[in-house]
Enzyme design. Structure first.
Site, PDB file in Angstrom:
ATOM      1  N   CYS A   1       2.365   5.913   3.819  1.00 30.27           N
ATOM      2  CA  CYS A   1       2.524   4.963   4.922  1.00 30.27           C
ATOM      3  C   CYS A   1       3.133   5.652   6.144  1.00 30.27           C
ATOM      4  O   CYS A   1       4.339   5.880   6.189  1.00 30.27           O
ATOM      5  CB  CYS A   1       3.384   3.787   4.481  1.00 30.27           C
ATOM      6  SG  CYS A   1       3.646   2.583   5.793  1.00 30.27           S
TER       7      CYS A   1
ATOM      8  N   CYS B   1       5.648   3.548   8.096  1.00 32.77           N
ATOM      9  CA  CYS B   1       6.976   3.467   7.460  1.00 32.77           C
ATOM     10  C   CYS B   1       7.735   4.788   7.612  1.00 32.77           C
ATOM     11  O   CYS B   1       8.915   4.798   7.935  1.00 32.77           O
ATOM     12  CB  CYS B   1       6.869   3.178   5.968  1.00 32.77           C
ATOM     13  SG  CYS B   1       5.591   2.030   5.493  1.00 32.77           S
ATOM     14  N   ASP B   2       7.060   5.901   7.350  1.00 31.35           N
ATOM     15  CA  ASP B   2       7.765   7.186   7.196  1.00 31.35           C
ATOM     16  C   ASP B   2       7.493   8.199   8.300  1.00 31.35           C
ATOM     17  O   ASP B   2       8.138   9.255   8.335  1.00 31.35           O
ATOM     18  CB  ASP B   2       7.376   7.823   5.847  1.00 31.35           C
ATOM     19  CG  ASP B   2       7.731   6.922   4.672  1.00 31.35           C
ATOM     20  OD1 ASP B   2       8.715   6.175   4.795  1.00 31.35           O
ATOM     21  OD2 ASP B   2       7.023   6.955   3.657  1.00 31.35           O
TER      22      ASP B   2
END
Ligand code: NDP
Length: 329
Positions: A141, A144-145
């Protein structure tokens, strides 16, 4: 074996299910949440969360889910640790019927409304090093990261819309993004491909399969061992980060032939609402969202599902009262 009844049965306990529970409980629907195999959902396997509104500092995914669960319980949700193995929607939301779910050990759950929040899982390549290096350079992701790879060289693996979007997103953080695809053409929509090919910081490596991830717990990810799918030639692509973007699998096995879903298995809802093809059954979060897939969007659609469930019950009760009153006249 017990039977549990409620006005609002929620299957799934990620941000979508928890938000539905919080709103449902506050509306007096006394929700029951059947938590599923991974209580708390995908966030419980994430570490740092920096994009959930309300927290200035980095928080941990499992902690965020504990808070949501505690909040849902505090306002009156019953949280049950069970996994639904079959479901009966044949009442179709008609007055006097309930939706019925059977748990792993035979317990029965009956809900006047059903909120499906079973989520989705990112697909992984299943090659060596992937599990060991997840969170140490390997992620599924970018949204997200991606932030944790500021200024670093990264690779994105895949050739569909998700991969292209992740590659484009990563250009905000990384000076050099390489898309690695196993064939010589992309599956992504034309407009996304045009943006990808026009971007000066994105390169594409065609016809390459990832054989394994290189690195260990100490070094983190250092590279990708690749195999050319045409020539069979081996090579190592050095990189600090790799995003596996080969699609997601929604958890909708239970609802096959019962609810409308698209070709990838995502539940189909009326546009802009959580309403599925059966009145009184609502879907929220990643199970109905192949595009955004964020904790905050899941929470938003969870809230919508609870508000619509409340409205559905109120309308059904109103209709029943009207019928009684007419019969008494
Ligand atoms: P897709 O199924 O469309 O694409 C998956 C990609 O991963 C394909 O290119 C496939 O390769 C590759 N792949 C699959 N398995 C492997 C493997 N084991 N090794 C290497 N590569 C692999 O998934 P997406 O997540 O991209 O999209 C899913 C759905 O969601 C689509 O309908 C898409 O349009 C939609 N979506 C829409 C968005 C938008 O509208 N903005 C954003 C994101 C998704 P190959 O091509 O060779 O099969």
């Amino acid at each position: 074996m017990a039977t549990h009844t409620t006005k609002m049965l929620i299957v799934g306990s990620g941000p979508a299910g928890m938000s539905a529970a919080i709103y449902g409980a506050r509306a007096g629907l006394k929700p029951i949440v059947v938590q599923g195999l991974q209580p708390g959902g995908q966030l419980t396997i994430t570490t740092d969360v920096e994009n959930y509104p309300g927290f200035r500092d980095v928080i941990q995914g499992p902690w965020l889910m504990e808070q949501m669960q505690a909040q849902a319980e505090h306002v009156g949700t019953r949280m049950l640790w069970d996994t639904v193995v079959s479901i009966d929607l044949s009442g179709r939301g008609q007055a006097g019927t309930a939706f019925r779910a059977i748990g792993d050990g035979g317990d029965v759950y009956e809900g006047e409304t059903l909120v499906i929040a079973t989520g989705a899982q990112a697909k992984w390549l299943g090659v060596a090093g992937e599990v060991e290096l997840a969170g140490k350079g390997v992620s599924a992701c970018a949204t997200c990261d991606g932030f944790f790879f500021r200024g670093k060289k990264v690779a994105v693996i895949g050739g569909g819309n998700t991969a292209v979007e992740e590659a484009l997103y990563m250009t905000h953080h990384s000076p050099e993004v390489t898309l690695i695809h196993r064939r010589d053409s992309l599956r992504a929509e034309r407009i996304l491909q045009d943006r990808l090919f026009a971007h000066p910081n994105i390169k594409v490596l065609w016809n390459k399969r990832v054989d394994h991830f290189v690195g260990d717990a100490q070094t983190g990810l250092t590279g990708l061992a690749l195999v050319d799918t045409l020539s069979g030639e081996n090579s190592v692509f050095p990189t600090d980060g790799a995003f596996v973007a080969i699609g997601h699998a929604p958890a909708t096995e239970l609802f096959k032939d019962k609810l409308e879903m698209d070709a990838s298995g995502y539940l189909i809802v009326e546009p802009g609402t959580p309403q599925t093809s059966i009145p009184g059954v609502f879907a929220c979060g990643d199970v109905m969202d192949p595009i955004y897939r964020q904790a905050v969007t899941a929470a938003g659609t969870g809230c919508m599902a609870a508000l619509d469930a409340e409205r559905f019950i109120a309308e059904r009760e109103f209709a029943a009262q009207k019928e009684l009153a007419q019969a008494a006249e």
